[in-house]
Write a protein that holds these residues in place. Structure first.
Motif, PDB file in Angstrom:
ATOM      1  N   PHE A  88      26.451  10.332 -17.270  1.00 32.49           N
ATOM      2  CA  PHE A  88      27.265  11.494 -17.605  1.00 32.49           C
ATOM      3  C   PHE A  88      28.634  11.310 -16.977  1.00 32.49           C
ATOM      4  CE2 PHE A  88      26.022  12.484 -13.458  1.00 32.49           C
ATOM      5  CZ  PHE A  88      26.200  13.800 -13.050  1.00 32.49           C
ATOM      6  N   ALA A  89      29.650  11.977 -17.552  1.00 31.94           N
ATOM      7  CA  ALA A  89      31.021  11.741 -17.094  1.00 31.94           C
ATOM      8  C   ALA A  89      31.963  12.782 -17.667  1.00 31.94           C
ATOM      9  CB  ALA A  89      31.489  10.346 -17.524  1.00 31.94           C
ATOM     10  N   SER A  90      33.114  12.891 -17.007  1.00 32.46           N
ATOM     11  CA  SER A  90      34.270  13.592 -17.572  1.00 32.46           C
ATOM     12  C   SER A  90      35.316  12.544 -17.911  1.00 32.46           C
ATOM     13  CB  SER A  90      34.858  14.596 -16.578  1.00 32.46           C
ATOM     14  OG  SER A  90      36.110  15.078 -17.035  1.00 32.46           O
ATOM     15  N   VAL A  91      35.925  12.668 -19.081  1.00 30.75           N
ATOM     16  CA  VAL A  91      36.975  11.714 -19.478  1.00 30.75           C
ATOM     17  C   VAL A  91      38.298  12.441 -19.697  1.00 30.75           C
ATOM     18  CG1 VAL A  91      35.335  10.084 -20.475  1.00 30.75           C
ATOM     19  CG2 VAL A  91      36.349  11.853 -21.932  1.00 30.75           C
ATOM     20  N   VAL A 128      33.024  21.162 -14.597  1.00 38.31           N
ATOM     21  CA  VAL A 128      32.876  22.292 -13.678  1.00 38.31           C
ATOM     22  C   VAL A 128      32.424  21.795 -12.305  1.00 38.31           C
ATOM     23  CG1 VAL A 128      32.469  23.998 -15.477  1.00 38.31           C
ATOM     24  CG2 VAL A 128      30.508  22.787 -14.475  1.00 38.31           C
ATOM     25  N   GLY A 129      31.585  20.753 -12.297  1.00 39.25           N
ATOM     26  CA  GLY A 129      31.145  20.203 -11.031  1.00 39.25           C
ATOM     27  C   GLY A 129      32.271  19.561 -10.258  1.00 39.25           C
ATOM     28  N   LEU A 130      33.055  18.733 -10.944  1.00 41.02           N
ATOM     29  CA  LEU A 130      34.174  18.049 -10.295  1.00 41.02           C
ATOM     30  C   LEU A 130      35.250  19.039  -9.861  1.00 41.02           C
ATOM     31  CD1 LEU A 130      34.483  14.946 -12.653  1.00 41.02           C
ATOM     32  CD2 LEU A 130      33.777  14.913 -10.247  1.00 41.02           C
ATOM     33  N   SER A 234      44.359  27.368  -7.054  1.00 41.38           N
ATOM     34  CA  SER A 234      44.414  27.913  -8.406  1.00 41.38           C
ATOM     35  C   SER A 234      44.140  26.831  -9.442  1.00 41.38           C
ATOM     36  CB  SER A 234      45.782  28.538  -8.676  1.00 41.38           C
ATOM     37  OG  SER A 234      45.862  28.967 -10.019  1.00 41.38           O
ATOM     38  N   LEU A 235      43.271  27.161 -10.389  1.00 38.72           N
ATOM     39  CA  LEU A 235      42.976  26.253 -11.496  1.00 38.72           C
ATOM     40  C   LEU A 235      43.741  26.632 -12.750  1.00 38.72           C
ATOM     41  CD1 LEU A 235      39.077  26.232 -11.098  1.00 38.72           C
ATOM     42  CD2 LEU A 235      40.760  24.804  -9.917  1.00 38.72           C
ATOM     43  N   ILE A 236      44.388  27.787 -12.721  1.00 38.77           N
ATOM     44  CA  ILE A 236      45.039  28.297 -13.939  1.00 38.77           C
ATOM     45  C   ILE A 236      46.558  28.341 -13.793  1.00 38.77           C
ATOM     46  CG2 ILE A 236      43.084  29.542 -14.893  1.00 38.77           C
ATOM     47  CD1 ILE A 236      45.549  31.426 -12.816  1.00 38.77           C
ATOM     48  N   GLY A 237      47.080  27.854 -12.669  1.00 39.69           N
ATOM     49  CA  GLY A 237      48.515  27.810 -12.482  1.00 39.69           C
ATOM     50  C   GLY A 237      49.019  29.015 -11.711  1.00 39.69           C
ATOM     51  N   PRO A 238      50.340  29.023 -11.496  1.00 38.93           N
ATOM     52  CA  PRO A 238      51.302  28.040 -12.022  1.00 38.93           C
ATOM     53  C   PRO A 238      51.234  26.707 -11.268  1.00 38.93           C
ATOM     54  CG  PRO A 238      52.411  29.600 -10.601  1.00 38.93           C
ATOM     55  CD  PRO A 238      51.004  30.102 -10.733  1.00 38.93           C
ATOM     56  N   PRO A 239      51.475  25.586 -11.991  1.00 32.47           N
ATOM     57  CA  PRO A 239      51.542  24.281 -11.311  1.00 32.47           C
ATOM     58  C   PRO A 239      52.679  24.273 -10.299  1.00 32.47           C
ATOM     59  CG  PRO A 239      51.436  24.031 -13.701  1.00 32.47           C
ATOM     60  CD  PRO A 239      51.714  25.477 -13.430  1.00 32.47           C
ATOM     61  N   ASP A 240      52.527  23.506  -9.232  1.00 32.67           N
ATOM     62  CA  ASP A 240      53.557  23.448  -8.201  1.00 32.67           C
ATOM     63  C   ASP A 240      54.203  22.059  -8.134  1.00 32.67           C
ATOM     64  OD1 ASP A 240      51.505  21.973  -7.054  1.00 32.67           O
ATOM     65  OD2 ASP A 240      50.985  23.502  -5.584  1.00 32.67           O
ATOM     66  N   PHE A 279      44.480  20.305 -10.568  1.00 34.68           N
ATOM     67  CA  PHE A 279      44.139  19.827 -11.906  1.00 34.68           C
ATOM     68  C   PHE A 279      43.070  18.756 -11.724  1.00 34.68           C
ATOM     69  CE2 PHE A 279      44.868  17.383 -15.853  1.00 34.68           C
ATOM     70  CZ  PHE A 279      44.799  18.413 -16.767  1.00 34.68           C
ATOM     71  N   VAL A 280      41.883  19.013 -12.224  1.00 34.77           N
ATOM     72  CA  VAL A 280      40.739  18.154 -11.955  1.00 34.77           C
ATOM     73  C   VAL A 280      40.969  16.732 -12.477  1.00 34.77           C
ATOM     74  CG1 VAL A 280      39.589  18.781 -14.118  1.00 34.77           C
ATOM     75  CG2 VAL A 280      38.225  17.996 -12.156  1.00 34.77           C
ATOM     76  N   HIS A 281      40.399  15.747 -11.766  1.00 34.12           N
ATOM     77  CA  HIS A 281      40.466  14.368 -12.228  1.00 34.12           C
ATOM     78  C   HIS A 281      39.070  13.772 -12.260  1.00 34.12           C
ATOM     79  CE1 HIS A 281      40.771  14.039  -7.794  1.00 34.12           C
ATOM     80  NE2 HIS A 281      40.005  12.966  -7.964  1.00 34.12           N
ATOM     81  N   PRO A 282      38.775  12.904 -13.225  1.00 34.63           N
ATOM     82  CA  PRO A 282      37.460  12.268 -13.300  1.00 34.63           C
ATOM     83  C   PRO A 282      37.179  11.435 -12.062  1.00 34.63           C
ATOM     84  CG  PRO A 282      38.640  12.028 -15.383  1.00 34.63           C
ATOM     85  CD  PRO A 282      39.630  12.546 -14.381  1.00 34.63           C
ATOM     86  N   ASP A 283      35.912  11.434 -11.634  1.00 39.05           N
ATOM     87  CA  ASP A 283      35.538  10.672 -10.447  1.00 39.05           C
ATOM     88  C   ASP A 283      34.019  10.463 -10.463  1.00 39.05           C
ATOM     89  OD1 ASP A 283      34.723   9.996  -7.717  1.00 39.05           O
ATOM     90  OD2 ASP A 283      36.781  10.518  -7.138  1.00 39.05           O
TER      91      ASP A 283
END
Length: 333
Positions: A88-91, A128-130, A234-240, A279-283
């Motif tokens: 399983f993975a996030s891409v 959601v896990g990452l 924050s996952l919804i912003g605003p980005p910094d 901002f989540v990244h795959p890992d």
């Protein structure tokens, strides 16, 4: 192979099924036969162009970001996986999508599927896990005895983040509607606010960490429940600006994001708290650790509805309504 394609940015009319060539894995990639693809809110926002400044797609592009399936082929330099492995993975942001019969996944982004989950359950986990892991464990460094506020506890992120925060030893507060109170309590929530009856900022106090997941004025209200030296992720912003620099954006975008986030950063500082955007990244390494928690029974998936691949567009429309209790998953096989 059959693929759900975004032809161009805009409305759902620009999303359609197409026949595309089966991808060939590069040396550090595995080719996965997709059994299920988990959907996330970002999958409904990308087609509208919401993330154009952050995620650069080469259109037409395959939609979807989470996958669970079986490795059918591995690149010449892959060492951790072999054909036949369930993975399983996030891409997300890796230039590919998962709403297809086959997808290539970089080795670094993949992990072996938890043995106690089927493919539909496993597909509900990666993003959601990452996100929860990177926000609560890495960014916030949640410690035993701290208080963590996870709004919208019955949603995809909420159902996982509550369980992870409890595993980390925290006391968890959340918001939900009347019908979902029992669900979030069963996941470990200690303080539950029915948002239809109460304002959470009038009830909760003394929190160490807030996970920002709800748009509107919820982020500012969250500042009121934090004690000094706390943190808002924050996952919804605003980005910094820190986010822009981490992604090596040009100086103009650094300035833009610094401008967009200046208000919330200033208001957080006034209350002695720290604001940051994630901002989540795959890992794959983190997914492996998450898989161990799932196999140990510390965290369980929460799935609202499963759609067949032929109804993937309907699945996206259902998710966009924002009423799902847990995750929405598309099943291929």
């Amino acid at each position: 192979m059959k693929t759900l394609i975004l032809q161009r940015y805009g409305g759902p009319e620009h999303i359609e099924f197409a026949d595309t060539p089966r991808p060939v894995p590069k040396p550090h990639e595995i080719l996965v036969q997709v059994h299920a693809a988990g959907l996330n809110p970002i999958d409904t926002m990308i087609p509208k162009g919401t993330f154009k400044p952050i995620i650069r797609l080469r259109l037409p592009s395959t939609l979807g970001s989470d996958v669970a399936g079986v490795a059918v082929e591995v690149g010449l330099k892959v060492t951790r996986f072999k054909p036949g492995d369930p993975v399983f993975a996030s891409v997300l942001d890796l230039g590919t999508g998962t709403l297809a019969e086959f997808v290539t996944v970089p080795e670094h982004a993949a992990a072996l599927k938890p043995a106690n989950l089927d493919f539909v359950q496993a597909a509900s986990i990666p993003m959601v896990g990452l996100t929860s892991w990177q926000a609560l464990k890495e960014r916030a460094g949640v410690k035993p005895g701290q208080k963590v506020f996870v709004p919208a506890g019955s949603g995809g992120i909420g159902t996982f983040a509550i369980q992870l925060a409890k595993y980390l030893g925290a006391k968890v507060g959340t918001t939900t509607s009347t019908g979902n109170v029992d669900l979030v309590r069963s996941l470990g929530a200690d303080e539950v606010i029915d948002y239809k009856r109460q304002e959470f900022d009038e009830v909760l106090s003394g929190y160490d960490v807030v996970l920002g997941t709800v748009r509107g004025d919820a982020l500012d209200k969250s500042l009121r429940i934090l004690k000094p030296n706390s943190i808002v992720v924050s996952l919804i912003g605003p980005p910094d600006a820190a986010f822009a620099r981490a992604r090596r954006m040009n100086i103009f975008m650094v300035f833009v994001f610094a401008f967009l986030s200046r208000g919330i950063i200033r208001r957080a500082k006034k209350r002695g708290t720290t604001y940051s955007f994630l901002f989540v990244h795959p890992d794959g390494g983190q997914l492996t650790e998450i898989g161990k928690l799932i196999e140990a029974g510390r965290i369980r998936p929460v799935i609202d509805k499963v759609f067949p691949f032929e109804q993937a567009k309907e699945a996206l429309a259902y998710l966009e309504q924002g009423r799902a209790k847990g995750k929405v998953v598309v099943q291929m096989r």
